[in-house]
Design a protein around this motif. Structure first.
Motif, short mmCIF file in Angstrom:
data_model
loop_
_atom_site.label_atom_id
_atom_site.label_comp_id
_atom_site.label_asym_id
_atom_site.label_seq_id
_atom_site.Cartn_x
_atom_site.Cartn_y
_atom_site.Cartn_z
N VAL C 135 0.81 -1.10 0.02
CA VAL C 135 0.35 0.27 0.24
C VAL C 135 0.79 0.94 -0.02
N ARG C 155 -5.06 3.12 3.75
CA ARG C 155 -4.09 2.18 2.84
C ARG C 155 -3.82 0.99 4.40
N ILE C 158 -6.57 -0.83 4.64
CA ILE C 158 -6.29 -2.60 3.63
C ILE C 158 -5.35 -2.92 3.95
N ALA C 159 -3.90 -3.07 4.42
CA ALA C 159 -3.30 -3.61 4.61
C ALA C 159 -3.27 -5.07 5.99
N PHE C 175 -10.82 1.84 -2.19
CA PHE C 175 -10.21 2.50 -2.97
C PHE C 175 -11.58 3.71 -2.71
N THR C 182 -2.65 5.34 -7.79
CA THR C 182 -2.78 4.02 -6.32
C THR C 182 -4.00 3.04 -6.88
N LEU C 186 -3.30 -1.29 -6.23
CA LEU C 186 -3.71 -2.07 -5.74
C LEU C 186 -4.49 -2.60 -6.18
#
Ligand SMILES: Nc1ncnc2c1ncn2[C@@H]1O[C@H](COP(=O)(O)OP(=O)(O)OP(=O)(O)O)[C@@H](O)[C@H]1O
Ligand SMILES: Nc1ncnc2c1ncn2[C@@H]1O[C@H](COP(=O)(O)OP(=O)(O)OP(=O)(O)O)[C@@H](O)[C@H]1O
Ligand SMILES: [Mg+2]
Ligand SMILES: [Mg+2]
Lengths: 259, 313, 268, 259, 268
Positions: C135, C155, C158-159, C175, C182, C186
């Protein structure tokens, strides 16, 4: 602002103004020392009697520190038990309230039957101080962000993990608020405990000095003892505030610079 | 002598809730003795905290019932302009109450003692100096006898006129009593204190209050005290007839009010000799500072006149 | 107009063949304030598919995701797990809001699910580093959430969801707060993860383009009450690369999906 | 869970268990009433002496209610003054701490010189109760969401508007937490105030009943008075909790059903 | 590659003519944790324009918006207001997060800026109703924020910013959480508002398409440190309708913008 000298100068100035006002009241009304001693007289007495007063203060501070420690331990432990389920909270909170509202003066004699004097004083101080820790920590433990709670549930967190890694950090600012309240209460709890159950004589705390001085109508000395209690209170509060700030400064609004 | 002018309003503060130990003053109120002396007296009962004491120097009350001479000495030490003008009790009713197995006063040195903080700051220091008691055997007395009853190996302080009854009733035994006055604690008690200024500027008022109070005490002890007791019970609804009877009996038995000097000089009597004796003992016990001018703490101007002596039976 | 389910006859995607993982039957959800978020929702999540949920704001997509995750109970209907039971226990969830712990650093936040599974800091380090790398936040591992921009927070979230390599990944507009470049990166990374791990993904998005690019199946929701209004399937074997983004097939699917969405909104 | 009868049954059951345990301790150790009366004796005394005890309770409750009202007013007012700027907070907090830690027992005799007994009792109770309200409200006022603060700034909100419409609502859960702590403290404050400054006799509160009963070794009656205080404490806490819940149920995590 | 400012010579848009409202000169912003969000940022906001800021996540767009609003102070450079001073006092701000008061209903939240300006509930009613109508939340006026979906919260925030008819509107990814149809509708509504009120709008977005559709000028930011990397102007008189969305001009501009964005990201 952290670095501004104002931050320290102004409180000192306010204190100075207070002392000057006090002196003025005594002077203008020509009050005799047995009604209200002047600050100068109090400080004189403090210096003259510093040996015995400081020793008493140490006794009281020791009790305060112990009581605060137990108040934190007991308050947090109880809060954790309450946190296990709302129903437990409902069932046990009345008992905590009973403890809070029981006048220690009344039950001290009973405690003296079964406990040593020192323990009885400590229990008195503890009873006075534990409730704010308990109440605030309970409030904090119940103020968890619901989304984060869901996240923990999904990650299969155990009750214990949720408690330690989610609810306790959330409760931290509330707990620290309760701690700052409890600090002062532990101090008066120690004083009240000494009055209610404390040993007297040579090795005793500030409460005895106050009672003794009042009995002897040595009001300047009584005020010197009260002054020491006030200073101790401010010191305790300052230390607890510093601890709060250190613990929260990275993330909580209440501790951020421009709060 | 009864005067035609309006009665002077005065306030008298006691140091505890209404009880038989205040009987003489109540007697003088209800039987019209004060009125006869041109006084309109209001009695302000005290409480567990001796709040009334500071009200005297600031003028909120005019007369105050002092517990013992130590407080009067403190007033001199602190330059508080008050002085003792009469002493209703020849003996301090302060007593140590022990379980029946205690034989002598000396035996108490091995017991746990429940002593109040005020007691510790006063007579107990004398016990330490004169009898070798120690502070480490003391636990605080909070005007509750339960700890004493629960601990066979203890003794506690009390007033001869009140605590022993409660102990008898609850504990079911007759306790051993050691009156401190009889062991050498020879302070006057239940004194009348007033402001020095009043003594100087209105000695007549002071004299009238002292005389009327003395007569009140004679009548309370030897006359019909029913009405006074009613008033006491009204001021303190907890008071019982049994308590009052017990107190009066003890006051008589131990000669608290009327004994020694009073036989010749009347109730309220005080002498320089007894004052000096007590002061010297307290100085030796380091309870008071030898440097103070203890003679400023009292005046004999108003007593030793034999007022009302004829009322004794 | 009626909201009957659309089944494009021209496609017979492989995903359709796979076994159902979770089935929602006649699911309804009413909230205490009497808002009916969902009513009569029938849908399945199939083993290994990449399922996108598309629909107007407030139509119940997040609610459906929470029901699948077991975070709330349906007030009507049933939710059944028939496939791989392990998936039920291994769910990664990206909430619509970042939902970070304010007292923990980026590293600490991403570490959380591993820590809860008993993986220590040292041991978890490589996985966390990899997730942060993906990310693009490697250099912010010690920052605190309040020091991050909106997109950076998302992000981190998300990680955190990816770091455990879950069997089922539920993502609620992950997103939306990211710039297109980005986002594209991703998108590709997510497809790569999906393929490599063979996990199942349910993905809520507002971007028709994104849904068509990523998914093997798209469910279009309509609102008030929320339910499925159209379904589109896309060949899972279709390579998802830059060429696909410009292929006429892609454009056609996007148009079809947009139409379904427009119809779903008209139906309100 | 709100509607479940468990919510009320369990606390009652816990209380019952407590009473049974108390009775058992008295029976097993054969304790005389002057050490620890049995619950039955206490209730008997309560019924027998209900006239005088209830009257005293009313006196104490009146003081408590007044003290709590002033504690809330004073605590919130001070918190608002502190909230005006961090520097004011730094300057004045020491004074609040001094007030908190000053043992009322010690200064009550001084207050009696200038105040009527009733006022002095009230001041004592106030001193004991105001600090938690002040401390928690201050904490709450400083915990404002920084984004919302910016929003208010942009909208050109005055200090006053920001205070009333942003900081006060933010502080509400904290304030209510402080209030729950202060409720019990106002009650013991009233009791301690009565002990320290109270007059005796006809119209006096529960504290006097306790001291008097203890002095007469009428321990069952002392416990009856303590029981009344406990009940009053629980009642106050319950009422304040209800108020909290009503105020927060629409939006704050701590008051939401599944908390 | 170098990030020199690109100025397409082919266009001479009318907006370029208008007077500057705010000028940022060499503005830098360092945070306490030593992160440099912006450095040497030169940009102007011009009277009446619709300016979009585009750039990678974390490049400082939100920071720039906050600086313009006066919510934080630059650590270097100057920010000057030269145009209409009233605008400085009449700013509407849509934060990247909804930033709603949890204790107030939707109505109460939208009412806030009017209330702060002294407009009572009764008086404000029509304006609030209109704003809620525009974002499609009329039926939720009595709901509390926690009862709303993510997109609905954001729409409340938008309604709140519009309700005062501000002279300067700063919007930080207002539509990111919205489905495309709602988004398109709000795009049109926003343009309508902009034209009708003649206000100035600074608009942060991640969508190239959205920025080209809406703006009269686009600034592309690059990151670490954040600064302007490219500038594109679009004829303000161009009608922004469905026809424009499919016009080759629009497509060309989108491509150009995408390229600028890609270049800005490469420059990192
Ligand atoms: N906790 C709640 N209490 C009451 N109503 C709720 C709650 N959560 C959601 N709702 C309602 O349920 C409906 C669906 O919400 P949901 O969050 O599932 O929508 P969504 O499809 O995710 O929308 P968005 O795209 O805007 O995020 C909305 O009308 C919302 O108002
Ligand atoms: N309060 C803060 N303290 C420290 N650093 C911050 C703070 N706010 C922002 N930053 C840093 O400044 C940089 C720019 O942040 P900003 O929020 O302006 O980005 P952005 O362009 O809005 O990104 P996004 O599109 O993800 O919202 C980021 O690297 C961020 O980490
Ligand atoms: Mg959603
Ligand atoms: Mg941003």
């Amino acid at each position: 602002m952290e670095t501004s000298p104002l931050r320290w100068l102004l409180p000192v100035a306010v204190m100075a103004a207070l002392v000057i006002g006090w002196e003025a009241i005594v002077d203008l009304n020509d009050l005799p020392p047995y009604i209200l001693p002047s600050p100068a007289q109090v400080v004189e007495t403090l210096i003259a009697d510093h040996a015995v007063l400081l020793q008493s203060m140490l006794v009281t501070l020791r009790t305060t520190a112990l009581a605060l420690t137990f108040a934190v331990a007991g308050g947090v432990a109880l809060a954790l038990i309450f946190a296990s389920a709302r129903i437990v909270e409902f069932s046990l909170f009345p008992i905590a309230v009973i403890l809070q509202v029981t006048p220690v003066i009344a039950i001290a004699p009973l405690m003296l039957i079964y406990l040593s004097t020192d323990t009885a004083v400590l229990v008195c101080a503890w009873i006075v101080a534990f409730f704010p820790v308990l109440a605030n920590t309970t409030l904090g433990l119940n103020s968890v962000d619901p989304n984060l709670r869901d996240l923990f549930r999904l990650a299969g967190a155990s009750r214990w993990q949720t408690l330690v890694q989610l609810r306790l950090p959330t409760a931290l600012p509330y707990f620290l608020g309760g701690l700052r309240i409890a600090g002062g209460l532990a101090l008066i709890g120690a004083v009240v405990g000494e009055i209610a159950a404390g040993s007297a004589g040579q090795g005793s705390g500030l409460a005895f000095r106050i009672v003794e001085s009042a009995y002897r109508l040595n009001i300047p000395r009584m005020f010197a003892a009260l002054l020491l209690i006030s200073l101790a209170g401010i010191l305790i509060y300052a230390v607890l505030s510093l601890i709060s700030w250190l613990a929260l400064r990275r993330w909580h609004e209440s501790a951020l610079a421009n709060g | 002598a009864p005067a035609a002018r309006a009665a002077d309003k005065v306030t008298f503060g006691t140091n505890w809730v209404a009880q038989a130990e205040h009987g003489g003053f109540y007697q003088a109120v209800v039987d019209g003795t004060y009125a006869k002396y041109g006084l309109d007296v209001t009695i302000v009962p005290g409480g567990p905290q001796a709040n009334n004491r500071l009200l005297l120097p600031v003028g909120k009350i005019d007369f105050y019932m002092g517990a013992n001479m130590l407080q009067a000495f403190s007033s001199v030490a602190e330059e508080i302009p008050t002085e003792v003008v009469a002493a209703m009790f020849q003996k301090d009713p302060q007593v140590l109450i022990a379980h029946p197995d205690v034989k002598t006063f000396e035996d108490l040195k091995t017991r746990t003692l429940f002593i109040s903080k005020e007691g510790l700051a006063s007579y107990y220091q004398w016990l330490v100096a004169d009898y070798g008691f120690s502070e480490s055997q003391v636990k605080p007395y909070t005007f509750n006898a339960a700890p004493f009853l629960a601990d066979e190996n203890s003794a506690m302080q009390g007033y001869i006129t009140s605590e022993p009854l409660a102990v008898e009733k609850q504990g079911g035994f007759k306790p051993k009593l050691f009156l401190l006055a009889d062991e050498g604690f020879d302070t006057y008690s239940t004194t009348i204190e007033t402001r020095t200024e009043l003594v100087k500027e209105n000695p007549d008022l002071v004299q009238r209050f002292v005389d009327a109070s003395i007569i009140g005490w004679y009548n309370y002890l030897y006359g019909d005290n029913t009405k006074a007791n009613e008033l006491i019970k009204k001021d303190n609804p907890e008071m019982t007839d049994e308590m009052i009877a017990f107190s009066i009996a003890k006051m008589k038995e131990y000669g608290i009010v009327d004994s020694g000097d009073t036989r010749t000089m009347g109730i309220g009597a005080m002498t320089d000799a007894k004052m000096k004796s007590f002061f010297d003992k307290m100085v030796a016990a380091k309870v008071v500072d030898g440097g103070i001018d203890y003679k400023k703490s009292y005046t004999l101007q108003f007593v030793n006149k034999g007022v009302g002596k004829d009322l004794a039976k | 107009m009626n909201a009957a389910i659309q089944k494009p006859a021209t496609r017979e995607p492989a995903a359709r063949m796979s076994a159902p993982l979770v089935s929602l039957d006649g699911v309804g959800k009413r909230f205490a304030n009497t808002v009916t978020a969902l009513e009569g929702l029938d849908m399945q999540v199939r083993q290994g598919e990449f399922l996108s949920l598309l629909g107007p704001s407030g139509c119940g997509k997040s609610t459906a995701l929470r029901l699948i995750a077991g975070l709330s109970e349906p007030s009507a209907g049933t939710i059944e797990w028939n496939g791989e039971q392990a998936a039920r226990r291994s769910i990664g969830f990206v909430f619509q809001e970042p939902t970070l712990m304010p007292w923990a650093s980026v590293f600490g936040n991403v570490h959380l699910p591993l820590k809860l599974a008993g993986v220590g800091r040292r041991q978890a380090e490589p996985a966390i580093a990899e997730a942060l790398e993906m990310v693009g936040l490697s250099s912010f591992r010690d920052a605190y959430p309040r020091e991050l921009s909106g997109g950076m927070k998302m992000r981190v979230s998300i990680a955190r969801a990816l770091v455990t390599r879950p069997r089922l990944l539920l993502m609620d507009e992950p997103f939306a707060a990211l710039d297109e470049i980005t986002r594209f990166k991703l998108n590709n990374d997510l497809l790569e993860v999906w393929r490599r791990l063979g996990c199942t993904i349910v993905f809520v998005t507002h971007s028709v383009f994104e849904s068509v690019f990523l998914s093997t199946r798209i469910l279009v929701f309509r609102a008030r009450p929320g339910r499925v209004s159209a379904e589109l399937s896309i060949d899972p074997d279709q390579p998802r690369d830059e060429a696909y983004r410009t292929s006429p097939e892609y454009v056609g699917l996007c148009r079809e999906t947009s139409l379904a969405l427009a119809r779903a909104m008209d139906a309100q």
